[in-house]
Design a protein around this motif. Structure first.
Motif, PDB file in Angstrom:
ATOM      1  N   CYS A   1       0.866  -1.226  -0.027  1.00  0.00           N
ATOM      2  CA  CYS A   1       0.058   0.084  -0.006  1.00  0.00           C
ATOM      3  C   CYS A   1       0.979   1.253   0.208  1.00  0.00           C
ATOM      4  O   CYS A   1       0.517   2.220  -0.146  1.00  0.00           O
ATOM      5  CB  CYS A   1      -0.806   0.096   1.187  1.00  0.00           C
TER       6      CYS A   1
ATOM      7  N   LYS B   1      -7.572   1.896   5.329  1.00  0.00           N
ATOM      8  CA  LYS B   1      -7.129   0.746   5.548  1.00  0.00           C
ATOM      9  C   LYS B   1      -8.383  -0.446   5.209  1.00  0.00           C
ATOM     10  O   LYS B   1      -8.110  -1.579   4.560  1.00  0.00           O
ATOM     11  CB  LYS B   1      -6.793   0.456   7.030  1.00  0.00           C
TER      12      LYS B   1
ATOM     13  N   ALA C   1      -8.269  -3.248   2.030  1.00  0.00           N
ATOM     14  CA  ALA C   1      -8.433  -4.767   2.328  1.00  0.00           C
ATOM     15  C   ALA C   1      -9.598  -5.218   1.621  1.00  0.00           C
ATOM     16  O   ALA C   1      -9.271  -6.331   1.255  1.00  0.00           O
ATOM     17  CB  ALA C   1      -8.590  -4.881   4.143  1.00  0.00           C
TER      18      ALA C   1
ATOM     19  N   CYS D   1      -0.710  -1.040   6.760  1.00  0.00           N
ATOM     20  CA  CYS D   1      -1.774  -1.765   7.039  1.00  0.00           C
ATOM     21  C   CYS D   1      -1.642  -2.662   8.431  1.00  0.00           C
ATOM     22  O   CYS D   1      -2.461  -2.720   9.266  1.00  0.00           O
ATOM     23  CB  CYS D   1      -2.147  -3.083   6.097  1.00  0.00           C
TER      24      CYS D   1
END
Length: 330
Positions: free
Chosen positions: A145, A185, A189, A204
């Protein structure tokens, strides 16, 4: 795991592929790589030109490959074998038949016991014009990320290019972002779910309750990025004339740019922000600031997509125009 089972990288001086404990394989820098290095320009292996992605579309594209290409396709990772309990158990009755079929096919692929044409496609495809394609070498890069490299399809060359977005030391894994870096986040996900893994990058894995952690600071930056995007999006691009009349508009764009830089997001998105700053400042008559921002926009654009990217010329034209105006003011 034997050495012979490790996928091979194309002959290049930039990276190699190595096994990673519990993660399969990854691409690692062979030397220090500065921002802007194009480490890969990959030709598509399998192309689905229209974004329906039905099994029949993928089967048709696969049938057009040579036997060697088909064998290469089957060497790519597949995210099959996922727990069906992790996915919805039913499809809402309002979903149209074709879309229902597509969802059922993809669900069967991701929860199936063996790799399939769809599961490999879902795991490895990248956007390409109005559809998607599987690129045999670009597909080998893992996700983060907070990636240190940036990928984009170049319509001028018909290739998927990967550029180093942040300087990398020799031996460092080179990563791409499979999801939108600006999302929080939980949404990231969700976007990563069909790949069959849970991201463990610092953004994360860090405890967001620890205010000093990278994850907490990253979450704050991404939240603010989202706010600023919503506040400025209708005044950017074609709306810049209106934007130039908005109080603190340039200030907000400068904050956007600063936050992207703080996240290491030296991508086309950052280049576009700098270009808008340049154009608004040009409208407002602040030619010095326009010159600085346009130069930065061109630099970021070159570093993340290259001078052969179709709209690179537009950025260069703005730089030349603004510099000419700046010269007249001296």
């Amino acid at each position: 795991m034997t050495t012979s089972s490790i996928p091979s990288a194309p002959g290049n001086p930039y990276y190699t592929i190595r096994a990673i404990l519990t993660k399969g394989y990854g691409c690692f820098a062979l030397s220090d790589l500065p921002r802007g290095t194009r480490i890969l320009s990959d030709t598509p292996l399998l192309i689905v030109p229209v974004a329906d992605y039905m099994l029949s579309d993928i089967e048709k594209a696969f049938a057009e490959l040579t036997p060697d290409q088909q064998a290469q396709y089957h060497t790519l990772h597949s995210s099959h074998g996922q727990d069906p309990k992790g996915w919805p158990s039913r499809i809402h009755e309002s979903v149209l038949p074709k879309e229902r079929t597509r969802i059922e096919q993809q669900h069967a692929a991701r929860t199936g016991k063996e790799a399939s044409l769809i599961s490999i496609f879902q795991t490895n495809c990248m956007e390409m014009n109005a559809g998607a394609a599987v690129f045999p070498h670009a597909s080998r890069f893992n996700h983060s990320c907070n990636p240190n490299a940036y990928f984009s399809f170049n319509p001028s060359t018909g290739r998927e290019d990967i550029h180093i977005m942040n300087p990398i030391s020799a031996g460092t894994e080179i990563t791409l972002s499979y999801c939108d870096m600006m999302h929080d986040k939980s949404l990231r996900a969700y976007e990563l779910k069909h790949y069959g893994f849970v991201c463990d990058c610092p953004a994360c894995a860090d405890d967001e309750d620890d205010e000093e952690s990278f994850g907490a600071k990253s979450a704050e930056r991404r939240f603010r990025l989202g706010e600023l995007e919503r506040e400025t999006r209708f005044f950017r691009g074609a709306g810049l004339n209106q934007g130039s009349e908005q109080q603190d508009f340039v200030k907000k764009l400068l904050e956007l740019a600063a936050l992207h830089k703080a996240e290491g997001n030296y991508s086309a998105r950052l280049a576009a922000v700098f270009l808008d700053i340049a154009l608004v400042c040009e409208i407002k008559g602040d030619i010095h600031m326009a010159d600085v921002a346009a130069t930065k926009a061109l630099e970021v654009k070159r570093d993340c997509q290259g001078e052969d990217f179709p709209n690179y010329g537009r950025y260069a034209d703005v730089v030349h125009r603004v510099k000419a105006k700046a010269a007249l003011q001296r």
